[in-house]
Write a protein that holds these residues in place. Structure first.
Motif, short mmCIF file in Angstrom:
data_model
loop_
_atom_site.label_atom_id
_atom_site.label_comp_id
_atom_site.label_asym_id
_atom_site.label_seq_id
_atom_site.Cartn_x
_atom_site.Cartn_y
_atom_site.Cartn_z
N PHE A 11 0.84 -1.17 0.08
CA PHE A 11 0.12 -0.04 0.15
C PHE A 11 0.80 1.25 0.11
O PHE A 11 0.66 2.08 -0.76
CB PHE A 11 -0.91 -0.11 1.23
N HIS A 52 0.69 4.17 -2.96
CA HIS A 52 0.24 5.30 -2.60
C HIS A 52 1.14 6.43 -2.63
O HIS A 52 1.01 7.62 -2.62
CB HIS A 52 -0.58 5.03 -1.13
N ALA A 97 1.08 10.33 -3.47
CA ALA A 97 1.54 11.56 -2.57
C ALA A 97 2.56 12.36 -3.29
O ALA A 97 2.55 13.79 -3.11
CB ALA A 97 2.25 10.94 -1.23
N ALA A 129 0.71 14.69 -5.44
CA ALA A 129 -0.03 15.62 -4.82
C ALA A 129 1.09 17.06 -4.48
O ALA A 129 0.64 18.02 -4.84
CB ALA A 129 -0.79 15.27 -3.58
N SER A 167 -1.15 9.17 -11.02
CA SER A 167 -1.64 8.88 -9.71
C SER A 167 -3.01 7.85 -9.78
O SER A 167 -3.05 6.97 -9.08
CB SER A 167 -2.24 10.39 -9.28
N TYR A 193 -3.92 3.37 -8.35
CA TYR A 193 -5.15 3.14 -7.70
C TYR A 193 -5.38 1.49 -7.54
O TYR A 193 -5.56 1.08 -6.54
CB TYR A 193 -6.15 3.73 -8.10
N TYR A 245 -5.42 0.12 -3.94
CA TYR A 245 -6.70 -0.61 -3.15
C TYR A 245 -6.44 -2.07 -3.20
O TYR A 245 -7.15 -2.66 -2.08
CB TYR A 245 -7.71 -0.27 -4.26
N ILE A 277 -9.43 7.72 8.03
CA ILE A 277 -8.46 7.98 7.08
C ILE A 277 -9.05 8.13 5.61
O ILE A 277 -8.87 8.93 4.74
CB ILE A 277 -7.28 7.23 7.26
N MET A 328 -9.39 11.11 3.23
CA MET A 328 -8.81 11.25 1.76
C MET A 328 -9.74 11.27 0.67
O MET A 328 -9.28 12.02 -0.25
CB MET A 328 -8.09 9.70 1.67
N THR A 329 -10.95 10.98 0.52
CA THR A 329 -11.84 10.91 -0.38
C THR A 329 -12.21 12.40 -0.21
O THR A 329 -12.52 13.06 -1.37
CB THR A 329 -13.30 10.00 -0.12
N SER A 362 -8.91 12.46 -3.16
CA SER A 362 -9.35 12.27 -4.57
C SER A 362 -10.66 12.89 -5.12
O SER A 362 -10.83 12.99 -6.44
CB SER A 362 -9.61 10.77 -4.44
N ARG A 375 -8.89 15.96 -12.85
CA ARG A 375 -9.02 15.20 -13.94
C ARG A 375 -10.21 15.54 -14.96
O ARG A 375 -10.03 15.68 -16.19
CB ARG A 375 -9.18 13.69 -13.62
N THR A 380 -0.84 14.68 4.24
CA THR A 380 0.00 13.97 5.00
C THR A 380 -0.09 13.94 6.63
O THR A 380 0.14 12.72 7.19
CB THR A 380 1.57 14.60 4.78
N GLY A 389 -2.64 11.30 6.88
CA GLY A 389 -2.39 9.88 6.30
C GLY A 389 -1.42 9.56 7.16
O GLY A 389 -1.28 8.33 7.80
N ILE A 416 -1.46 6.71 10.21
CA ILE A 416 -0.83 5.42 10.01
C ILE A 416 0.21 5.08 11.44
O ILE A 416 0.40 3.89 11.88
CB ILE A 416 -0.06 5.03 8.94
C1 HEM Z 1 -2.43 5.33 6.16
C2 HEM Z 1 -2.35 6.42 5.33
C3 HEM Z 1 -3.22 6.61 4.17
C4 HEM Z 1 -4.32 5.98 3.60
C5 HEM Z 1 -5.14 4.67 4.30
C6 HEM Z 1 -4.77 6.63 2.44
C7 HEM Z 1 -6.00 6.10 1.83
C8 HEM Z 1 -6.40 6.72 0.46
C9 HEM Z 1 -7.56 6.25 -0.27
C10 HEM Z 1 -8.27 5.05 0.19
C11 HEM Z 1 -7.41 7.23 -1.28
C12 HEM Z 1 -8.65 7.21 -2.52
C13 HEM Z 1 -9.84 7.66 -1.87
C14 HEM Z 1 -10.82 7.29 -3.07
O1 HEM Z 1 -10.97 6.54 -3.73
O2 HEM Z 1 -11.86 8.33 -2.93
C15 HEM Z 1 -6.58 8.16 -1.11
C16 HEM Z 1 -6.40 9.31 -2.06
C17 HEM Z 1 -5.32 10.17 -2.04
N1 HEM Z 1 -4.43 10.26 -0.97
FE1 HEM Z 1 -4.16 8.94 0.42
N2 HEM Z 1 -3.88 7.54 2.31
C18 HEM Z 1 -2.91 7.66 3.04
C19 HEM Z 1 -2.08 8.41 3.16
C20 HEM Z 1 -1.65 9.57 2.32
C21 HEM Z 1 -0.88 10.62 2.43
C22 HEM Z 1 0.33 10.62 3.50
C23 HEM Z 1 -0.80 11.40 1.44
C24 HEM Z 1 0.24 12.64 1.09
C25 HEM Z 1 -0.13 13.67 0.35
C26 HEM Z 1 -1.70 10.83 0.63
C27 HEM Z 1 -2.41 11.54 -0.48
C28 HEM Z 1 -3.61 11.32 -1.13
C29 HEM Z 1 -3.96 11.82 -2.46
C30 HEM Z 1 -3.14 13.09 -3.20
C31 HEM Z 1 -5.08 11.23 -2.98
C32 HEM Z 1 -5.77 11.49 -4.17
C33 HEM Z 1 -5.19 10.85 -5.26
C34 HEM Z 1 -5.84 11.03 -6.86
O3 HEM Z 1 -7.11 10.95 -6.58
O4 HEM Z 1 -5.01 11.07 -7.75
N3 HEM Z 1 -2.49 9.98 1.27
N4 HEM Z 1 -5.64 7.80 0.14
#
Ligand code: HEM
Length: 162
Positions: A16, A20, A24, A27, A46, A50, A54, A89, A93-94, A98, A105, A143, A146, A150
């Motif tokens: 993961f 992921h 990050a 972004a 990015s 996915y 996932y 989280i 994140m959603t 995203s 996009r 950050t 997430g 974690i």
């Molecule tokens: C345990 C830590 C994390 C988990 C479980 C997590 C989980 C997720 C999930 C499931 C999504 C997709 C949401 C969706 O489909 O609607 C997402 C999107 C995203 N996350 Fe995280 N995330 C974590 C840490 C981070 C960190 C540290 C960053 C740092 C910048 C980050 C940046 C992003 C970005 C930019 C997206 C959108 C990507 C896109 O749509 O292109 N995430 N995250």
């Protein structure tokens, strides 16, 4: 069997994090990158991460639930807090990740998600509209949520304090 499943659960975390890290890094780069071609390439990169992101998230999640039963941990608070934190989280994140990059996009004329369903590309919007959407990105907030989240989950799993 229990230690092997713990290893696979942790391997799911590694998978993961590797996958992921792509989103990050994208972004952080999209804070300053405004060349439409490069923005499109970064957004596509990015989105391409996915499936592995996932897949490994699903693996670590399911094995965490199974290990909870095998180790009879469900009577303890730490595992519930860790599970709720992980779900929180993903929800955040959603909301702050995203949905925002999904909108970018759409404006960039790339395939995007709406209501959980993939949508075909539409006519690209103006560069100003795309830049305005990208300006809403807040990787430091993601950050904090997430990475901070974690670390707390890792502490709960390792020390099982409650
Ligand atoms: C345990 C830590 C994390 C988990 C479980 C997590 C989980 C997720 C999930 C499931 C999504 C997709 C949401 C969706 O489909 O609607 C997402 C999107 C995203 N996350 Fe995280 N995330 C974590 C840490 C981070 C960190 C540290 C960053 C740092 C910048 C980050 C940046 C992003 C970005 C930019 C997206 C959108 C990507 C896109 O749509 O292109 N995430 N995250």
């Amino acid at each position: 069997m229990y230690p092997i499943l713990v290893l696979l659960h942790v391997a799911g975390v590694f998978g993961f994090l590797m996958a992921h890290g792509v989103s990050a890094g994208v972004a952080y780069r999209l804070r300053s990158e405004r060349s439409p071609e490069k923005v499109r390439a970064l957004l596509e990169l990015s989105a391409a991460s996915y499936p592995v992101m996932y897949g490994s998230l699903g693996l670590l999640f399911i094995l965490g639930i199974v290990l909870g039963f095998m180790g009879s941990w469900w009577g303890r608070a730490w595992i519930w807090i860790a599970l709720i934190l992980l779900i929180a989280i993903v929800v955040l994140m959603t909301r702050f990740g995203s949905s925002l990059y999904g909108e970018a996009r759409k404006l960039a004329g790339l395939p995007y998600m709406a209501g959980g369903k993939p949508q075909p590309p539409i006519e690209p919007a103006s560069a100003e509209a795309l830049n305005a959407a990208l300006d809403k990105g807040n990787p430091a907030l993601l950050t904090a949520i997430g990475f901070g989240g974690i670390v707390v989950i890792a502490w709960l799993m390792m020390f099982k304090p409650f």
